[in-house]
Design a protein around this motif. Structure first.
Motif, PDB file in Angstrom:
ATOM      1  N   ILE A   1       0.833  -1.200   0.000  1.00  0.00           N
ATOM      2  CA  ILE A   1       0.000   0.000   0.000  1.00  0.00           C
ATOM      3  C   ILE A   1       0.870   1.253   0.000  1.00  0.00           C
ATOM      4  O   ILE A   1       0.618   2.204  -0.745  1.00  0.00           O
ATOM      5  N   LEU A   2       1.909   1.270   0.819  1.00  0.00           N
ATOM      6  CA  LEU A   2       2.797   2.428   0.881  1.00  0.00           C
ATOM      7  C   LEU A   2       3.527   2.651  -0.433  1.00  0.00           C
ATOM      8  O   LEU A   2       3.786   3.789  -0.825  1.00  0.00           O
ATOM      9  N   ALA A   3       3.841   1.580  -1.135  1.00  0.00           N
ATOM     10  CA  ALA A   3       4.520   1.702  -2.424  1.00  0.00           C
ATOM     11  C   ALA A   3       3.637   2.424  -3.431  1.00  0.00           C
ATOM     12  O   ALA A   3       4.136   3.097  -4.335  1.00  0.00           O
ATOM     13  N   ASN A   4       2.314   2.303  -3.276  1.00  0.00           N
ATOM     14  CA  ASN A   4       1.384   2.953  -4.191  1.00  0.00           C
ATOM     15  C   ASN A   4       1.016   4.372  -3.768  1.00  0.00           C
ATOM     16  O   ASN A   4       0.323   5.068  -4.501  1.00  0.00           O
ATOM     17  N   ALA A   5       1.462   4.797  -2.591  1.00  0.00           N
ATOM     18  CA  ALA A   5       1.158   6.150  -2.116  1.00  0.00           C
ATOM     19  C   ALA A   5       1.923   7.162  -2.965  1.00  0.00           C
ATOM     20  O   ALA A   5       3.044   6.906  -3.402  1.00  0.00           O
ATOM     21  N   LYS A   6       1.317   8.286  -3.191  1.00  0.00           N
ATOM     22  CA  LYS A   6       1.973   9.334  -3.968  1.00  0.00           C
ATOM     23  C   LYS A   6       3.208   9.828  -3.219  1.00  0.00           C
ATOM     24  O   LYS A   6       3.191   9.954  -1.997  1.00  0.00           O
ATOM     25  N   PRO A   7       4.281  10.138  -3.941  1.00  0.00           N
ATOM     26  CA  PRO A   7       5.532  10.546  -3.279  1.00  0.00           C
ATOM     27  C   PRO A   7       5.392  11.792  -2.406  1.00  0.00           C
ATOM     28  O   PRO A   7       6.057  11.906  -1.393  1.00  0.00           O
ATOM     29  N   ASN A   8       4.537  12.718  -2.775  1.00  0.00           N
ATOM     30  CA  ASN A   8       4.403  13.952  -2.003  1.00  0.00           C
ATOM     31  C   ASN A   8       3.185  13.929  -1.079  1.00  0.00           C
ATOM     32  O   ASN A   8       2.743  14.978  -0.636  1.00  0.00           O
ATOM     33  N   TYR A   9       2.679  12.738  -0.771  1.00  0.00           N
ATOM     34  CA  TYR A   9       1.513  12.625   0.120  1.00  0.00           C
ATOM     35  C   TYR A   9       1.874  13.103   1.508  1.00  0.00           C
ATOM     36  O   TYR A   9       2.927  12.773   2.048  1.00  0.00           O
ATOM     37  N   ARG A  10       0.994  13.924   2.075  1.00  0.00           N
ATOM     38  CA  ARG A  10       1.159  14.383   3.455  1.00  0.00           C
ATOM     39  C   ARG A  10      -0.013  13.875   4.267  1.00  0.00           C
ATOM     40  O   ARG A  10      -1.157  13.942   3.810  1.00  0.00           O
ATOM     41  N   PRO A  11       0.229  13.398   5.480  1.00  0.00           N
ATOM     42  CA  PRO A  11      -0.863  12.930   6.331  1.00  0.00           C
ATOM     43  C   PRO A  11      -1.862  14.050   6.611  1.00  0.00           C
ATOM     44  O   PRO A  11      -1.544  15.233   6.494  1.00  0.00           O
ATOM     45  N   GLN A  12      -3.078  13.678   6.988  1.00  0.00           N
ATOM     46  CA  GLN A  12      -4.136  14.637   7.259  1.00  0.00           C
ATOM     47  C   GLN A  12      -3.829  15.525   8.459  1.00  0.00           C
ATOM     48  O   GLN A  12      -4.274  16.662   8.515  1.00  0.00           O
ATOM     49  N   ALA A  13      -3.078  15.018   9.416  1.00  0.00           N
ATOM     50  CA  ALA A  13      -2.716  15.790  10.608  1.00  0.00           C
ATOM     51  C   ALA A  13      -1.205  15.741  10.785  1.00  0.00           C
ATOM     52  O   ALA A  13      -0.552  14.771  10.394  1.00  0.00           O
ATOM     53  N   SER A  14      -0.658  16.771  11.384  1.00  0.00           N
ATOM     54  CA  SER A  14       0.802  16.843  11.540  1.00  0.00           C
ATOM     55  C   SER A  14       1.342  15.758  12.476  1.00  0.00           C
ATOM     56  O   SER A  14       2.510  15.389  12.386  1.00  0.00           O
ATOM     57  N   ASP A  15       0.498  15.247  13.381  1.00  0.00           N
ATOM     58  CA  ASP A  15       0.960  14.235  14.335  1.00  0.00           C
ATOM     59  C   ASP A  15       0.574  12.815  13.910  1.00  0.00           C
ATOM     60  O   ASP A  15       0.576  11.899  14.722  1.00  0.00           O
ATOM     61  N   THR A  16       0.250  12.632  12.638  1.00  0.00           N
ATOM     62  CA  THR A  16      -0.179  11.331  12.124  1.00  0.00           C
ATOM     63  C   THR A  16       0.793  10.849  11.061  1.00  0.00           C
ATOM     64  O   THR A  16       1.224  11.628  10.217  1.00  0.00           O
ATOM     65  N   SER A  17       1.112   9.568  11.084  1.00  0.00           N
ATOM     66  CA  SER A  17       1.998   9.007  10.067  1.00  0.00           C
ATOM     67  C   SER A  17       1.184   8.599   8.835  1.00  0.00           C
ATOM     68  O   SER A  17      -0.041   8.473   8.894  1.00  0.00           O
ATOM     69  N   ILE A  18       1.869   8.371   7.740  1.00  0.00           N
ATOM     70  CA  ILE A  18       1.200   7.919   6.522  1.00  0.00           C
ATOM     71  C   ILE A  18       0.545   6.562   6.773  1.00  0.00           C
ATOM     72  O   ILE A  18      -0.576   6.305   6.335  1.00  0.00           O
ATOM     73  N   GLU A  19       1.238   5.700   7.517  1.00  0.00           N
ATOM     74  CA  GLU A  19       0.693   4.380   7.829  1.00  0.00           C
ATOM     75  C   GLU A  19      -0.618   4.499   8.599  1.00  0.00           C
ATOM     76  O   GLU A  19      -1.568   3.772   8.334  1.00  0.00           O
TER      77      GLU A  19
END
Length: 61
Positions: free
Chosen positions: A18-36
């Protein structure tokens, strides 16, 4: 409700795919949240029925 990733699914392998398919410049919805965490939470939301989502978000109003 079942788990998002069952142990037999090999959580680590599924998450890496799933992470491999994430866009390279994706930012999490909140600053204290990881992409995972974002991926996990959005996948859980997609599993809910419309009624469950409405009930959940109605508590925020």
């Amino acid at each position: 409700m079942g788990l998002l990733f069952s142990r037999s699914c090999r959580y680590e392998k599924c998450l890496r795919r799933i992470l491999a398919n994430a866009k390279p410049n994706y930012r999490p919805q909140a600053s204290d949240t990881s992409i995972e965490a974002d991926i996990y939470l959005f996948a859980r939301l997609r599993q809910l029925s419309l009624k469950q989502r409405v009930e959940m978000f109605a508590t925020f109003l």
